[in-house]
Design a protein around this motif. Structure first.
Motif, PDB file in Angstrom:
ATOM      1  N   CYS A  91       0.826  -1.212   0.000  1.00 19.90           N
ATOM      2  CA  CYS A  91       0.000   0.000   0.000  1.00 19.90           C
ATOM      3  C   CYS A  91       0.861   1.264   0.000  1.00 19.90           C
ATOM      4  N   LEU A  92       1.925   1.258   0.791  1.00 19.35           N
ATOM      5  CA  LEU A  92       2.765   2.450   0.900  1.00 19.35           C
ATOM      6  C   LEU A  92       3.710   2.606  -0.282  1.00 19.35           C
ATOM      7  N   ASP A  93       4.329   1.517  -0.696  1.00 18.08           N
ATOM      8  CA  ASP A  93       5.401   1.593  -1.693  1.00 18.08           C
ATOM      9  C   ASP A  93       4.899   1.402  -3.129  1.00 18.08           C
ATOM     10  N   THR A  94       4.092   0.378  -3.343  1.00 22.12           N
ATOM     11  CA  THR A  94       3.617   0.090  -4.695  1.00 22.12           C
ATOM     12  C   THR A  94       2.490   1.030  -5.099  1.00 22.12           C
ATOM     13  N   TYR A  95       1.540   1.240  -4.186  1.00 25.93           N
ATOM     14  CA  TYR A  95       0.363   2.050  -4.496  1.00 25.93           C
ATOM     15  C   TYR A  95       0.447   3.470  -3.933  1.00 25.93           C
ATOM     16  N   GLU A  96       1.611   3.833  -3.405  1.00 29.43           N
ATOM     17  CA  GLU A  96       1.893   5.203  -2.958  1.00 29.43           C
ATOM     18  C   GLU A  96       0.822   5.747  -2.026  1.00 29.43           C
ATOM     19  N   GLY A  97       0.460   4.941  -1.031  1.00 27.54           N
ATOM     20  CA  GLY A  97      -0.520   5.388  -0.055  1.00 27.54           C
ATOM     21  C   GLY A  97      -0.036   6.604   0.710  1.00 27.54           C
ATOM     22  N   ALA A  98      -0.954   7.509   1.045  1.00 24.94           N
ATOM     23  CA  ALA A  98      -0.584   8.705   1.806  1.00 24.94           C
ATOM     24  C   ALA A  98      -0.210   8.337   3.234  1.00 24.94           C
ATOM     25  N   ALA A  99      -0.893   7.334   3.793  1.00 25.40           N
ATOM     26  CA  ALA A  99      -0.604   6.934   5.176  1.00 25.40           C
ATOM     27  C   ALA A  99      -1.281   5.611   5.476  1.00 25.40           C
ATOM     28  N   ILE A 100      -0.752   4.938   6.496  1.00 29.65           N
ATOM     29  CA  ILE A 100      -1.357   3.731   7.050  1.00 29.65           C
ATOM     30  C   ILE A 100      -1.776   4.047   8.481  1.00 29.65           C
ATOM     31  N   ALA A 101      -3.025   3.798   8.803  1.00 23.04           N
ATOM     32  CA  ALA A 101      -3.514   4.024  10.164  1.00 23.04           C
ATOM     33  C   ALA A 101      -3.217   2.780  10.990  1.00 23.04           C
ATOM     34  N   GLY A 102      -2.367   2.951  12.016  1.00 24.81           N
ATOM     35  CA  GLY A 102      -1.909   1.796  12.781  1.00 24.81           C
ATOM     36  C   GLY A 102      -0.783   1.090  12.035  1.00 24.81           C
ATOM     37  N   TRP A 103      -0.222   0.080  12.685  1.00 22.03           N
ATOM     38  CA  TRP A 103       0.885  -0.670  12.067  1.00 22.03           C
ATOM     39  C   TRP A 103       0.728  -2.139  12.450  1.00 22.03           C
ATOM     40  N   PRO A 104       1.011  -3.073  11.525  1.00 25.10           N
ATOM     41  CA  PRO A 104       0.887  -4.508  11.825  1.00 25.10           C
ATOM     42  C   PRO A 104       2.024  -4.995  12.722  1.00 25.10           C
ATOM     43  N   VAL A 105       1.908  -4.727  14.008  1.00 25.29           N
ATOM     44  CA  VAL A 105       2.986  -5.016  14.959  1.00 25.29           C
ATOM     45  C   VAL A 105       3.341  -6.491  14.983  1.00 25.29           C
ATOM     46  N   ALA A 106       2.331  -7.355  15.144  1.00 30.16           N
ATOM     47  CA  ALA A 106       2.601  -8.791  15.282  1.00 30.16           C
ATOM     48  C   ALA A 106       3.301  -9.342  14.050  1.00 30.16           C
ATOM     49  N   ASP A 107       2.844  -8.943  12.868  1.00 24.84           N
ATOM     50  CA  ASP A 107       3.439  -9.485  11.649  1.00 24.84           C
ATOM     51  C   ASP A 107       4.835  -8.909  11.413  1.00 24.84           C
ATOM     52  N   THR A 108       5.055  -7.668  11.823  1.00 25.66           N
ATOM     53  CA  THR A 108       6.399  -7.086  11.705  1.00 25.66           C
ATOM     54  C   THR A 108       7.386  -7.844  12.574  1.00 25.66           C
TER      55      THR A 108
END
Length: 429
Positions: free
Chosen positions: A194-211
């Motif tokens: 979402c951030l890199d390929t689709y150039e999202g403006a922002a992500i609300a929250g972060w996938p902590v467990a998967d990171t």
């Protein structure tokens, strides 16, 4: 005496992360307490009094239709961004009329809802951006397209001398909107897409467990950015306060520092139980050499930045929530307590084992491990405020005797202090 609008509201918050993995904004959840009617114009003035122009951009997310309607009706131009839930907009003509009037006044509105329900171009044109949920099939589409691209690249590398071995891949069916915001992503792979390929403006929250799962095999290390900033502070002979703040901006670095200052190699007579005491006792020359030793192995993974930053935000809030009038030493201890409360995630081992290696006070150990003692409630509240759920916050508030207005002001003060010079959300045409 006129009652403050902040006394009848319950807040929660969530960070918004940009493509650089730095803070791009803050989402503020706003609940109206049962049986109350809040003057939302007063609420906006209260926010404006606290929020500086240098602070991270603010997105207000009303958690009831009434709060949304009041905000749309009373918010002046220049107010923070306001989320408008797509399902409410579709179901309620009154909300649609208020949205049209708010747009005409120049309010920055954000459409919120499922990607599949995004309004047509004419209806969407008046919104500055959107906060999108991906449907399960959409998430699968991104995941498959990312994996297909990786497989295609691997196939090309293996068969560079055999072009015929590479078969064209079907184009993914998912169509994301460039430059928008996304929420509810539980996969680091999807977040990266979402951030890199689709150039999202922002992500609300972060996938902590998967990171943490993705980096579980890497040896935990302090961030290179924090090491460089601290070394630069030493070179510029900055104040002890500035160095302590930088040292406390990375939980792994702060923990490693305490282990080092209490090591047998240094042979200090007294146990070091705070960052400030460690800085005083160690000396800048020894500190600079120790930092240089950490650099070759420092963490440079950008996807770890939101996780570490979120830990620091919680620690800043815990420091703010500690009872007014306590000594600076106790405030620093509360900060350290919260900073170390999630070391089990970062260091991949039980937090009780981690804490026993340092001479920290029993108050810190009790709050983190057994959830008892004078710091336990503050730690629990700083965690509860990171959510859109109001009931846990209200329950703790009543249990510990926090006034709603006082708690809300402390949260706003902490959030408005996040002047990190990070990318700001850009309005989309």
């Amino acid at each position: 005496m006129v009652q403050s609008a902040l006394s009848s509201l319950t807040f929660g918050y969530r960070p918004l992360w940009g493509r650089t993995r730095r803070l791009a904004g803050i989402q503020l959840y706003v609940h109206e307490d049962p049986g109350t009617s809040t003057d939302m114009a007063h609420f906006l003035r209260s926010v404006d009094e606290v929020w500086s122009r240098q602070a991270a951009p603010l997105l207000i997310s009303p958690q009831s239709r009434q709060v949304l309607c009041n905000l749309l009706e009373h918010a002046p131009q220049g107010s923070p961004w306001i989320e408008v839930r797509g399902d409410w907009l579709q179901q309620d003509d009154a909300i649609d009329q208020l949205v049209q009037k708010a747009k005409a006044r120049g309010l920055m509105l954000v459409w919120g809802g499922n990607l599949a329900d995004v309004p047509e171009a004419d209806a969407a044109r008046g919104f500055a951006s959107s906060l999108l949920n991906l449907p399960p099939e959409g998430a699968s589409g991104i995941r498959n397209s990312v994996r297909a691209a990786a497989l295609k690249e691997a196939s090309f590398l293996k068969a560079a001398d055999k072009p015929q071995a590479i078969k064209p891949l079907a184009a993914p069916t998912l169509n994301l909107l460039n430059g928008q915001m996304y929420e509810g992503l539980h996969s680091l792979e999807l977040t990266q897409a979402c951030l890199d390929t689709y150039e999202g403006a922002a992500i609300a929250g972060w996938p902590v467990a998967d990171t943490m799962q993705a980096y579980r095999l890497q040896q935990p290390q302090p961030s290179r950015d924090a090491l460089f900033r601290l070394m630069k502070a030493i070179d510029k002979e900055q104040s002890l306060d500035a160095m302590e703040e930088i040292l406390g901006s990375d939980p792994v670095l702060a923990y490693r520092f305490l282990l080092y200052t209490n090591s047998a190699a240094l042979g200090l007579r007294r146990g070091v139980d705070s960052l400030r005491r460690g800085l005083v006792m160690l000396g800048l020359g020894t500190l600079e050499r120790w930092l240089a030793d950490q650099l070759p192995h420092a963490c440079v993974e950008q996807d770890m930045v939101p996780l570490r930053t979120q830990v620091v935000l919680r620690a800043k809030l815990a420091e703010e929530l500690i009872e007014a009038g306590v000594s600076l030493d106790l405030q620093r201890e509360m900060y350290l307590c919260s900073l170390f409360s999630q070391l089990d995630l970062l260091l991949h081992e039980p937090v009780a084992n981690i804490l026993r290696r340092t001479p920290l006070s029993e108050r810190i150990f009790d709050a983190i491990v057994s959830r008892t003692g004078p710091y336990a409630a503050v730690l629990q509240m700083s965690q509860a405020l990171e959510s859109r759920e109001a009931e846990p916050i209200r329950k703790l508030r009543a249990q510990e005797g926090w006034e709603a207005e006082e708690l809300n002001r402390m949260l706003l003060r902490m959030l408005s202090s996040l002047k990190l010079g990070m990318p700001q959300l850009q309005a989309q045409a």
